[in-house]
Design an enzyme around this catalytic site. Structure first.
Site, PDB file in Angstrom:
ATOM      1  N   SER A 149       0.830  -1.201   0.000  1.00  0.00           N
ATOM      2  CA  SER A 149       0.000   0.000   0.000  1.00  0.00           C
ATOM      3  C   SER A 149       0.873   1.263   0.000  1.00  0.00           C
ATOM      4  O   SER A 149       1.639   1.480  -0.952  1.00  0.00           O
ATOM      5  CB  SER A 149      -0.955  -0.041   1.195  1.00  0.00           C
ATOM      6  OG  SER A 149      -1.963   0.930   1.064  1.00  0.00           O
ATOM      7  N   ASP A 226     -10.039  -5.715  -3.432  1.00  0.00           N
ATOM      8  CA  ASP A 226      -9.459  -4.704  -2.554  1.00  0.00           C
ATOM      9  C   ASP A 226     -10.364  -3.469  -2.572  1.00  0.00           C
ATOM     10  O   ASP A 226     -10.594  -2.868  -3.628  1.00  0.00           O
ATOM     11  CB  ASP A 226      -8.058  -4.358  -3.079  1.00  0.00           C
ATOM     12  CG  ASP A 226      -7.281  -3.420  -2.179  1.00  0.00           C
ATOM     13  OD1 ASP A 226      -7.901  -2.537  -1.558  1.00  0.00           O
ATOM     14  OD2 ASP A 226      -6.050  -3.540  -2.132  1.00  0.00           O
ATOM     15  N   HIS A 277      -7.275  -6.045   0.886  1.00  0.00           N
ATOM     16  CA  HIS A 277      -6.106  -5.207   1.168  1.00  0.00           C
ATOM     17  C   HIS A 277      -5.374  -5.635   2.445  1.00  0.00           C
ATOM     18  O   HIS A 277      -4.432  -4.974   2.873  1.00  0.00           O
ATOM     19  CB  HIS A 277      -6.570  -3.744   1.319  1.00  0.00           C
ATOM     20  CG  HIS A 277      -5.501  -2.716   1.097  1.00  0.00           C
ATOM     21  ND1 HIS A 277      -4.965  -2.443  -0.155  1.00  0.00           N
ATOM     22  CD2 HIS A 277      -4.862  -1.872   1.953  1.00  0.00           C
ATOM     23  CE1 HIS A 277      -4.060  -1.485  -0.041  1.00  0.00           C
ATOM     24  NE2 HIS A 277      -3.961  -1.129   1.224  1.00  0.00           N
TER      25      HIS A 277
END
Length: 299
Positions: A149, A226, A277
């Site tokens: 991320s 995600d 995620h």
């Protein structure tokens, strides 16, 4: 520079440790996790740096990703630093989860009041490797980087801005084009000021367009389900398009949902959400990433 050991745990015949030190770059105490494989007891090992995402500390990766067995098998030292300075007493640093504490965004801030402490780019690029190489059995010429991320963004920009420094790079669900997403606009605007042209120096999609360094094979895993992909925060398509135009090799894997065959008493298949995620997603593919880096670090 003095190191204070915070914890040490035997793990796959190596040791998972956490250390604390006074950072000259960030002007505060910082922690990092370091996995020392069994091979480190008898010789120098390559180093793989992991950069975590928003809200994380050095603990998230070392406790949730399950990378240690693969790192032990391939003889890799793995370093996982914190994601921002801590306890700097800056007004507003703890007001939001996506800016300030836990959200250093791997940039060197130029704006007050952040510019004194929020220099995560230089900390990761210079100070931390010097500290690691001075205190552990590393081979300084063999170093790679990956992340998740915000940390995936950090890994990509560090590799692209420093050709030849890292043998390989990979990322899980990276923020690929921060100048075009809300997370990026908030962080880059806050740390670097309102002039958006200055943000491009920390945007992987922009950096790829002018990259002319040594060959860099990039691996990216992205979960299809995600929530931040669908919200437009990650924008991998923009990065892939830029890489394709520049003929920079990138393996992009969109990890799909799967179908579970229904029990006999139901009439249809049960569809479950796919990879998201979270660290469950990371743990599912972490071995592939360790192997990707080992291929270059142990060449």
């Amino acid at each position: 520079m003095a190191l204070k050991q915070v914890s040490s745990n035997k793990c796959f015949e190596g040791f998972q440790k956490v250390f604390e030190h006074d950072s000259a770059e960030l002007k505060c105490k910082m922690k990092f996790g370091i996995y020392l494989p069994p091979k480190a007891e008898t010789g120098k090992c390559p180093v793989l740096y992991w950069l975590s995402g928003l809200t994380c500390t050095e603990q998230n990766f070392i406790t949730k990703a399950g990378f240690q067995q693969a790192a032990a098998e391939h003889g890799l030292i793995v370093v996982a630093p914190d994601t921002s300075p801590r306890g700097c007493n800056i007004e507003g640093e703890d007001e939001s989860w996506d800016f300030g504490t836990g959200a250093g965004f791997y940039v060197d801030a130029t704006e007050d009041p952040w510019k004194t402490n929020y220099r995560m780019y230089s900390y990761i690029k210079d100070e931390l490797p010097k500290l690691i190489n001075a205190n552990f059995p590393t081979d300084p010429e063999r170093m790679s980087i990956f992340g998740h991320s915000m940390g995936g963004h950090g890994a990509l920009i560090l590799a692209l801005k420093n050709p030849g420094k890292y043998k390989s790079v990979s990322a899980f669900a990276p923020i690929c084009n921060p100048i075009q997403c809300q997370w990026g606009k908030k962080a880059l605007g806050g740390y670097l000021g309102p002039d958006a042209s200055k943000w491009e120096a920390y945007d992987a999609t922009q950096l790829v367009k002018s990259y002319s360094g040594s060959r860099l094979d990039i691996l990216i895993d992205q979960g299809k389900d995600d929530q931040f992909l669908s919200a437009g925060q990650l924008l991998p398509d923009n990065f892939i398009a830029a890489c394709t135009e520049r003929k920079i090799p990138v393996v992009f894997r969109l990890q799909q949902a799967s179908c579970f065959c229904s029990p006999w008493w139901l009439d249809s298949c049960l569809w479950f959400l796919g990879y998201d995620h979270s660290y469950y997603f990371i743990a599912s593919f972490i071995n592939d990433h360790i192997k990707h880096h080992a291929k270059y670090l142990n060449a």
